[in-house]
Motif scaffolding. Structure first.
Motif, mmCIF file in Angstrom:
data_model
loop_
_atom_site.group_PDB
_atom_site.id
_atom_site.type_symbol
_atom_site.label_atom_id
_atom_site.label_comp_id
_atom_site.label_asym_id
_atom_site.label_seq_id
_atom_site.Cartn_x
_atom_site.Cartn_y
_atom_site.Cartn_z
ATOM 1 N N ASP A 1 66.583 22.686 3.083
ATOM 2 C CA ASP A 1 67.228 23.740 2.279
ATOM 3 C C ASP A 1 68.041 24.712 3.130
ATOM 4 O OD1 ASP A 1 66.287 22.745 -0.060
ATOM 5 O OD2 ASP A 1 64.825 24.343 -0.449
ATOM 6 N N GLU A 2 67.512 25.039 4.340
ATOM 7 C CA GLU A 2 68.227 26.026 5.182
ATOM 8 C C GLU A 2 69.625 25.507 5.527
ATOM 9 O OE1 GLU A 2 65.151 24.583 6.613
ATOM 10 O OE2 GLU A 2 64.377 25.843 4.985
ATOM 11 N N GLU A 3 69.680 24.184 5.756
ATOM 12 C CA GLU A 3 70.978 23.609 6.132
ATOM 13 C C GLU A 3 71.942 23.622 4.944
ATOM 14 O OE1 GLU A 3 71.858 19.479 7.765
ATOM 15 O OE2 GLU A 3 70.162 20.215 8.978
ATOM 16 N N ARG B 1 73.129 27.123 4.454
ATOM 17 C CA ARG B 1 74.128 27.504 5.462
ATOM 18 C C ARG B 1 75.494 26.911 5.116
ATOM 19 N NH1 ARG B 1 77.192 25.630 8.698
ATOM 20 N NH2 ARG B 1 76.410 23.521 8.405
#
Ligand code: SF4
Length: 502
Positions: A128-130, A133
């Motif tokens: 999810d973080e990617e 971003r």
């Protein structure tokens, strides 16, 4: 305003960015003009491919002033075309945003279903973080919208996992309303004349025939009924007896108790009576909606709703007393005459009433054109009132324990903002999630209905389940006059499933 496209084919996306900043302006499109461009307001986007690098440039001329930005990309990039398009969109967004002082909060993301991107990336194993971003940095989506989209994806994930195999939703259209609201963009007929009222009988008789044919098609193809949704228009614009005619036909032809969900949109307070609610209750439908749109009486008058806020509350209370505990209330951000304060009051009042579901829509700009002056629209875009309204609703509803569970963006809304369904945990409407995600077959009956046949097999190239659509005639009078064709088109359901099994 003229849009010049030089050396590339990215008209659709770039025009989408222009519409965010210049709503309601008509664009003229010119591809690869020869010689200098004439004076006047324009946006020119240029792609020039050099030996190793590609130059991407945007130029904007407004009221005699002009600005430009540019970027370069290596010609060897793996997704060269897609990147050229994205970078041109980013440069144009940044230029207009800095110049006009407006930051549309979904950035350059113009698609209708942002939550699907998150689901797709999760399915592909991307953290999810990617994904966050990438959406923030490469598509300029604001942190608030990212949070909204991720929360919605989280709530949806359980509901999507629950989808029964070979199931379908039944949609029934009642394309009539007691009168026409000034912002309405649906195909609905106001039953204010004797001529229109007479047509209802004819329409309902044919609708019941179509329901029977649809039930036969479902049985023949071994499809399992999952949800039922009677919408419109306003189903409660019918009399109690007419409404009963429809619900009786549904009970006669379909295995209603096997459905996980049965919804009837009641809608406007001026059409809801105890007698009609009793018909709904007896039909087995457990979900209804009572749609105030706003609790500001001046705004209600301006948009042509023939009821007051107090009457909407009265209807809601009556439905609760009669035992309906899954009630949705619809509201619209950005209505003419509404202010941030008055919208806040509306949402606070809604929370106080505590319905299980609250849906917050954003006014479609097409309709706004009829409701506001051009300066009014420009002012609206600039002051971002609607964005402030949706932000307030989101935070207040989250704090009150509601969770967003479906989200879609309508083309032509102010700032391309979103419509969001919020629900208390467990009260989410499966039908809303499944239609939005296009993962379940919908068999639609009535004027304006669109049957969507969803293949059980994913297309390897797109990763999506291919969909075949069958369109019913849009208007009730066409539906009545050409009903033979509606019957013939139903045969496509069996053809589709026969092909699936080959
Ligand atoms: S009640 Fe809904 S469908 Fe009917 S006219 Fe108003 S907005 Fe349109």
């Amino acid at each position: 305003m003229t849009l010049y496209f030089c050396g590339h084919p990215f008209k659709y996306e770039l025009e989408g960015i222009c519409k965010l900043f210049f709503p309601l302006i008509r664009f003229t499109h010119v591809f690869d003009p020869e010689g200098p461009v004439p004076e006047g307001d324009f946006v020119r986007t240029i792609r020039e491919k050099g030996k190793e690098q590609t130059r991407l440039c945007v130029e904007v001329s407004l009221g005699g002033a002009s600005r430009s930005r540019e970027a370069a990309l290596p010609n060897t990039l793996p997704e060269y075309e897609k990147e050229c398009e994205r970078v041109l969109c980013v440069e144009l967004y940044r230029l207009l945003s800095e110049w006009l002082g407006i930051q549309p909060s979904w950035g350059i993301l113009t698609g209708v279903r942002p939550v699907n991107i998150i689901q797709r990336e999760r399915a592909a194993g991307r953290p999810d973080e990617e994904t966050a971003r990438f959406l923030r940095e490469e598509y300029l989506v604001s942190p608030e919208k990212l949070r909204l989209a991720f929360t919605t994806a989280d709530v949806q994930s359980g509901l999507l996992a629950d989808l029964p195999e070979r199931s379908y939703s039944l949609y029934i259209s009642i394309p009539f309303c007691a009168s026409r609201c000034s912002y309405c963009s649906f195909v609905s007929h106001a039953i204010t004349t004797r001529k229109a009222t007479d047509k209802i009988e004819e329409y309902l008789a044919l609708l019941c025939q179509e329901l029977e044919l649809t039930a036969q098609a479902a049985k023949q193809n071994r499809l399992k009924l999952d949800t039922i949704y009677i919408g419109g228009g306003t189903p409660t614009a019918l009399s109690a007896a007419q409404l009963k005619q429809v619900t009786d036909a549904v009970s006669a032809y379909f295995d209603v108790p096997s459905a996980r969900e049965y919804t009837i949109e009641a809608g406007r307070a001026d059409t809801i009576t105890r007698e009609k609610l009793e018909v709904i209750r007896a039909s087995g439908a457990g979900r209804i909606s009572v749609n105030p749109q706003t609790f500001n009486d001046d705004v209600l008058r301006r948009i042509g709703r023939r009821h007051t806020a107090a009457e909407a509350v009265e209807c809601y209370r009556m439905a609760r007393e009669m035992g309906f505990d899954t009630i949705n209330m619809d509201f619209i951000a950005g209505l003419p005459g509404d202010t941030l304060e008055s919208f806040q009051h509306t949402i606070e009042e809604a929370i106080r009433l505590s319905p299980s579901n609250i849906t917050v829509h954003t006014l479609s700009i097409k309709r706004s054109a009829d409701l506001f002056s051009e300066e009014g629209i420009a002012d609206y875009v600039k002051t971002n009132v609607t964005d402030g309204m949706t932000a307030f609703a989101r935070e207040a509803l989250l704090a009150a324990g509601y969770r967003p569970y479906y989200l879609y963006r309508q083309k032509n809304t102010i700032g391309n903002l979103e419509n969001v369904g919020f629900a208390k945990p467990g009260a989410e409407s499966l039908y809303n999630v499944y239609i939005m995600d296009e993962i379940q077959t919908i068999l639609a009956c009535g004027a304006g209905g669109v049957t969507k046949l969803v293949s059980g097999m994913k297309d390897p190239a797109s990763g999506k389940n291919p969909i075949e659509r069958i369109f019913n005639f849009k208007y009730h009078f066409e539906y009545i006059d050409r009903f033979d064709q509606i019957k013939t088109r139903k045969e496509q359901v069996t053809d589709f499933y026969a092909n699936q099994e080959k």
